[in-house]
Design a protein around this motif. Sequence first.
Motif, PDB file in Angstrom:
ATOM      1  N   ASP A 179      29.031  -3.097 -22.573  1.00  0.00           N
ATOM      2  CA  ASP A 179      28.279  -4.347 -22.301  1.00  0.00           C
ATOM      3  C   ASP A 179      27.138  -4.327 -20.957  1.00  0.00           C
ATOM      4  O   ASP A 179      26.244  -5.078 -20.844  1.00  0.00           O
ATOM      5  CB  ASP A 179      29.585  -5.317 -21.796  1.00  0.00           C
ATOM      6  N   ARG A 180      27.873  -3.554 -19.917  1.00  0.00           N
ATOM      7  CA  ARG A 180      26.738  -3.500 -18.738  1.00  0.00           C
ATOM      8  C   ARG A 180      25.568  -2.884 -19.299  1.00  0.00           C
ATOM      9  O   ARG A 180      24.485  -3.299 -18.869  1.00  0.00           O
ATOM     10  CB  ARG A 180      27.510  -2.587 -17.761  1.00  0.00           C
ATOM     11  N   LEU A 181      25.540  -1.721 -20.024  1.00  0.00           N
ATOM     12  CA  LEU A 181      24.584  -0.995 -20.583  1.00  0.00           C
ATOM     13  C   LEU A 181      23.404  -2.055 -21.462  1.00  0.00           C
ATOM     14  O   LEU A 181      22.331  -1.841 -21.249  1.00  0.00           O
ATOM     15  CB  LEU A 181      24.689  -0.007 -21.526  1.00  0.00           C
ATOM     16  N   GLN A 182      24.164  -2.796 -22.153  1.00  0.00           N
ATOM     17  CA  GLN A 182      23.441  -3.855 -23.025  1.00  0.00           C
ATOM     18  C   GLN A 182      22.732  -4.702 -22.232  1.00  0.00           C
ATOM     19  O   GLN A 182      21.596  -4.866 -22.372  1.00  0.00           O
ATOM     20  CB  GLN A 182      24.346  -4.391 -24.143  1.00  0.00           C
ATOM     21  N   GLN A 183      23.151  -4.907 -21.017  1.00  0.00           N
ATOM     22  CA  GLN A 183      22.604  -6.101 -20.079  1.00  0.00           C
ATOM     23  C   GLN A 183      21.264  -5.226 -19.440  1.00  0.00           C
ATOM     24  O   GLN A 183      20.278  -5.829 -19.396  1.00  0.00           O
ATOM     25  CB  GLN A 183      23.573  -6.381 -19.017  1.00  0.00           C
ATOM     26  N   LEU A 184      21.549  -4.016 -19.088  1.00  0.00           N
ATOM     27  CA  LEU A 184      20.595  -3.141 -18.436  1.00  0.00           C
ATOM     28  C   LEU A 184      19.376  -2.899 -19.385  1.00  0.00           C
ATOM     29  O   LEU A 184      18.292  -2.986 -19.294  1.00  0.00           O
ATOM     30  CB  LEU A 184      21.310  -1.856 -17.894  1.00  0.00           C
ATOM     31  N   LEU A 185      19.716  -2.887 -20.707  1.00  0.00           N
ATOM     32  CA  LEU A 185      18.972  -2.644 -21.654  1.00  0.00           C
ATOM     33  C   LEU A 185      17.934  -3.956 -21.906  1.00  0.00           C
ATOM     34  O   LEU A 185      16.713  -3.810 -22.147  1.00  0.00           O
ATOM     35  CB  LEU A 185      19.585  -2.321 -23.012  1.00  0.00           C
ATOM     36  N   GLU A 186      18.557  -4.737 -21.943  1.00  0.00           N
ATOM     37  CA  GLU A 186      17.653  -6.058 -21.984  1.00  0.00           C
ATOM     38  C   GLU A 186      16.861  -6.095 -20.672  1.00  0.00           C
ATOM     39  O   GLU A 186      15.458  -6.740 -20.894  1.00  0.00           O
ATOM     40  CB  GLU A 186      18.666  -7.476 -22.080  1.00  0.00           C
ATOM     41  N   LYS A 187      16.981  -5.828 -19.662  1.00  0.00           N
ATOM     42  CA  LYS A 187      16.183  -5.782 -18.398  1.00  0.00           C
ATOM     43  C   LYS A 187      15.082  -4.693 -18.392  1.00  0.00           C
ATOM     44  O   LYS A 187      14.415  -4.903 -17.649  1.00  0.00           O
ATOM     45  CB  LYS A 187      17.100  -5.975 -17.327  1.00  0.00           C
ATOM     46  N   ALA A 188      15.473  -3.666 -19.069  1.00  0.00           N
ATOM     47  CA  ALA A 188      14.441  -2.494 -18.923  1.00  0.00           C
ATOM     48  C   ALA A 188      13.173  -2.734 -19.267  1.00  0.00           C
ATOM     49  O   ALA A 188      13.090  -3.379 -20.535  1.00  0.00           O
ATOM     50  CB  ALA A 188      15.088  -1.219 -19.860  1.00  0.00           C
ATOM     51  N   SER A 189      12.269  -2.109 -18.482  1.00  0.00           N
ATOM     52  CA  SER A 189      10.772  -2.660 -18.873  1.00  0.00           C
ATOM     53  C   SER A 189      10.068  -1.473 -19.238  1.00  0.00           C
ATOM     54  O   SER A 189       9.048  -1.588 -19.839  1.00  0.00           O
ATOM     55  CB  SER A 189      10.106  -3.163 -17.492  1.00  0.00           C
ATOM     56  N   LYS A 190      10.547  -0.413 -18.948  1.00  0.00           N
ATOM     57  CA  LYS A 190       9.915   0.897 -19.499  1.00  0.00           C
ATOM     58  C   LYS A 190      10.573   1.812 -20.582  1.00  0.00           C
ATOM     59  O   LYS A 190      12.075   1.571 -20.477  1.00  0.00           O
ATOM     60  CB  LYS A 190       9.884   1.842 -18.065  1.00  0.00           C
ATOM     61  N   VAL A 191       9.876   2.405 -21.539  1.00  0.00           N
ATOM     62  CA  VAL A 191      10.193   2.830 -22.533  1.00  0.00           C
ATOM     63  C   VAL A 191      11.238   3.976 -22.199  1.00  0.00           C
ATOM     64  O   VAL A 191      12.270   3.869 -22.742  1.00  0.00           O
ATOM     65  CB  VAL A 191       8.955   3.568 -23.205  1.00  0.00           C
ATOM     66  N   GLU A 192      11.085   4.692 -21.050  1.00  0.00           N
ATOM     67  CA  GLU A 192      11.913   5.857 -20.890  1.00  0.00           C
ATOM     68  C   GLU A 192      13.455   5.238 -20.374  1.00  0.00           C
ATOM     69  O   GLU A 192      14.179   5.944 -20.618  1.00  0.00           O
ATOM     70  CB  GLU A 192      11.354   6.702 -19.783  1.00  0.00           C
ATOM     71  N   ASP A 193      13.170   4.266 -19.658  1.00  0.00           N
ATOM     72  CA  ASP A 193      14.739   3.512 -19.292  1.00  0.00           C
ATOM     73  C   ASP A 193      15.421   3.175 -20.473  1.00  0.00           C
ATOM     74  O   ASP A 193      16.644   3.320 -20.596  1.00  0.00           O
ATOM     75  CB  ASP A 193      14.363   2.557 -18.398  1.00  0.00           C
ATOM     76  N   LEU A 231      15.183   4.431 -23.667  1.00  0.00           N
ATOM     77  CA  LEU A 231      15.548   5.375 -24.124  1.00  0.00           C
ATOM     78  C   LEU A 231      16.942   5.955 -23.675  1.00  0.00           C
ATOM     79  O   LEU A 231      17.879   6.370 -24.447  1.00  0.00           O
ATOM     80  CB  LEU A 231      14.562   6.505 -24.328  1.00  0.00           C
ATOM     81  N   ALA A 232      16.970   6.006 -22.385  1.00  0.00           N
ATOM     82  CA  ALA A 232      17.961   6.567 -21.676  1.00  0.00           C
ATOM     83  C   ALA A 232      19.273   5.877 -21.862  1.00  0.00           C
ATOM     84  O   ALA A 232      20.380   6.210 -22.137  1.00  0.00           O
ATOM     85  CB  ALA A 232      17.657   6.819 -20.093  1.00  0.00           C
ATOM     86  N   ILE A 233      18.943   4.425 -21.772  1.00  0.00           N
ATOM     87  CA  ILE A 233      20.159   3.678 -21.895  1.00  0.00           C
ATOM     88  C   ILE A 233      20.718   3.652 -23.266  1.00  0.00           C
ATOM     89  O   ILE A 233      21.850   3.640 -23.682  1.00  0.00           O
ATOM     90  CB  ILE A 233      19.587   2.156 -21.389  1.00  0.00           C
ATOM     91  N   GLU A 234      19.741   3.786 -24.381  1.00  0.00           N
ATOM     92  CA  GLU A 234      20.399   3.703 -25.755  1.00  0.00           C
ATOM     93  C   GLU A 234      20.973   4.881 -25.933  1.00  0.00           C
ATOM     94  O   GLU A 234      22.053   4.954 -26.774  1.00  0.00           O
ATOM     95  CB  GLU A 234      18.918   3.516 -26.566  1.00  0.00           C
ATOM     96  N   LYS A 235      20.653   5.998 -25.266  1.00  0.00           N
ATOM     97  CA  LYS A 235      21.206   7.328 -25.515  1.00  0.00           C
ATOM     98  C   LYS A 235      22.746   7.069 -25.148  1.00  0.00           C
ATOM     99  O   LYS A 235      23.598   7.635 -25.852  1.00  0.00           O
ATOM    100  CB  LYS A 235      20.672   8.496 -24.878  1.00  0.00           C
ATOM    101  N   GLU A 236      22.778   6.549 -23.997  1.00  0.00           N
ATOM    102  CA  GLU A 236      24.094   6.311 -23.434  1.00  0.00           C
ATOM    103  C   GLU A 236      24.847   5.490 -24.078  1.00  0.00           C
ATOM    104  O   GLU A 236      26.133   5.474 -24.415  1.00  0.00           O
ATOM    105  CB  GLU A 236      23.981   5.659 -21.818  1.00  0.00           C
ATOM    106  N   LEU A 237      24.244   4.360 -24.867  1.00  0.00           N
ATOM    107  CA  LEU A 237      24.934   3.271 -25.563  1.00  0.00           C
ATOM    108  C   LEU A 237      25.537   3.871 -26.912  1.00  0.00           C
ATOM    109  O   LEU A 237      26.754   3.854 -27.200  1.00  0.00           O
ATOM    110  CB  LEU A 237      24.144   2.354 -25.965  1.00  0.00           C
ATOM    111  N   THR A 238      24.708   4.970 -27.318  1.00  0.00           N
ATOM    112  CA  THR A 238      25.329   5.728 -28.724  1.00  0.00           C
ATOM    113  C   THR A 238      26.543   6.455 -28.114  1.00  0.00           C
ATOM    114  O   THR A 238      27.500   6.581 -29.104  1.00  0.00           O
ATOM    115  CB  THR A 238      24.230   6.693 -29.203  1.00  0.00           C
ATOM    116  N   ARG A 239      26.527   7.123 -27.001  1.00  0.00           N
ATOM    117  CA  ARG A 239      27.471   7.969 -26.735  1.00  0.00           C
ATOM    118  C   ARG A 239      29.096   7.105 -26.257  1.00  0.00           C
ATOM    119  O   ARG A 239      29.862   7.454 -27.133  1.00  0.00           O
ATOM    120  CB  ARG A 239      27.419   8.848 -25.527  1.00  0.00           C
ATOM    121  N   ILE A 240      28.534   6.010 -25.586  1.00  0.00           N
ATOM    122  CA  ILE A 240      29.728   5.084 -25.410  1.00  0.00           C
ATOM    123  C   ILE A 240      30.227   4.678 -26.786  1.00  0.00           C
ATOM    124  O   ILE A 240      31.540   4.157 -26.801  1.00  0.00           O
ATOM    125  CB  ILE A 240      29.354   4.098 -24.212  1.00  0.00           C
ATOM    126  N   GLY A 241      29.466   4.269 -27.673  1.00  0.00           N
ATOM    127  CA  GLY A 241      29.945   3.576 -28.791  1.00  0.00           C
ATOM    128  C   GLY A 241      31.073   4.607 -29.624  1.00  0.00           C
ATOM    129  O   GLY A 241      31.771   4.099 -30.140  1.00  0.00           O
TER     130      GLY A 241
END
Lengths: 269, 155
Positions: free
Chosen positions: A186-200, A202-212
């Motif tokens: 949930d926290r990662l999803q919140q961070l993803l919504e706020k992320a403004s850079k592509v690299e950020d 990507l890093a969050i989505e990668k982590e989301l996949t792992r946690i999923g």
Amino acid sequence: MVKRILGTLGTLMLATAIGCGGGMYEAKADAPPPMSPGAYASAAPMDESTLGGLAAGIRGPMMDGAIASNGPAPAPTSTAPAPQGSEAFQQHGPMLVYTATIHLAVFQVAEASKQVEVMSREAGGFLARRDDQSIVIRVPVARFEETMKRLEKLGDVLHRNVVAEDVTEQYMDAEVRLKNARAVRDRLQQLLEKASKVEDSLAIEKELTRIGNDIETLEGKLKYLRDRAQYSTITVNFQAKQTDNVNASSVRMPIDWLNNLGLGRLLSL
Amino acid sequence: MKKLLLVLTSALALAALSGCRPFAPATPPGFVDLSDSYSSDEYRSTTADGMVLGVRAFKNKPKGELPFWTKVVENRMRDTSGYALLETKDVKDRSGNIGKQLRFGHDESAVPHLYYVTIFVNDDHVYVLEAGGTKDLVTKHEPQIAWSIENFLQK
């Protein structure tokens, strides 16, 4: 920005890791009670008797030879709200998985095997496996004791073994880890919504996949443990009762040399 | 004089040996006679690659006819030893006596084998002629097996 996000991720991961221990259990007082019948009911469809069986299954230990006195009790009728957190364990006791093996000497193996299958269905269970000499059934834990008693009447009990495996710790551990993993997600999803850079992102989505993936694994483990606790496994091994060795289809001629026919002897030069 | 003695001794030994045996086996070309390694009422021969022939004679006791002994052997091999009866054939020996050949199939360590049992019966003896080996070997040596039966002699 990336550093900050990674720092936050690190903190969340640390929280997840710590959450693996029992110490985190008290901190999740708002979580659904893991051992309450309601919790099982929401996770897997089952009827009232099954729920009762589960409640009975987590009551207390049952050792070999003590089935009658300490076996699973009927479902509780109280409508009081389910206890929260560790109170559930204090009230209901451990979560137990019952596994029994019986060796029976019977007169007609095939007929006895059919009867065992019928018994499993009558108890609300099902046939898990069968071969010529044995049958494995699974019955709701509330009907475990009754089914065992009925099975023992099918023949002479040569050997009986009942094992009650306590999976409470495994279950609690998996549940706490699941809760924490969901919080991280949930926290990662919140961070993803706020992320403004592509690299950020990507890093969050990668982590989301792992946690999923972790969440799926933990959900599977919980489901597996619930299933094992809800349905007891009973293996019945049959042994035909000793009778005279009568074989009407083949007459044993009292002629010695007949015993020396065959390829084995011929090819032994 | 020495030569004569040797010939006489050899002749006597041969007569004694053949006299003990209630049958005269026929060793087909390509087979070697292994009788020296067996008792006098048993004959064995083999090829280099392991195709084996054997003959044994038993007293016809309890006294039975060819159908009786054929059925007894068939039952024994099928019911007790787990051999599959593939075929039954009428055969004749060198004197024209009628016998019965039972052809069995059997898997040994997942390798198909064939086992032929040929039975001749007279008042005194039951003769059991065996042939066996892997399916390929037995099939390859069918003519030699047939020849050994056609030239078998009861005594």
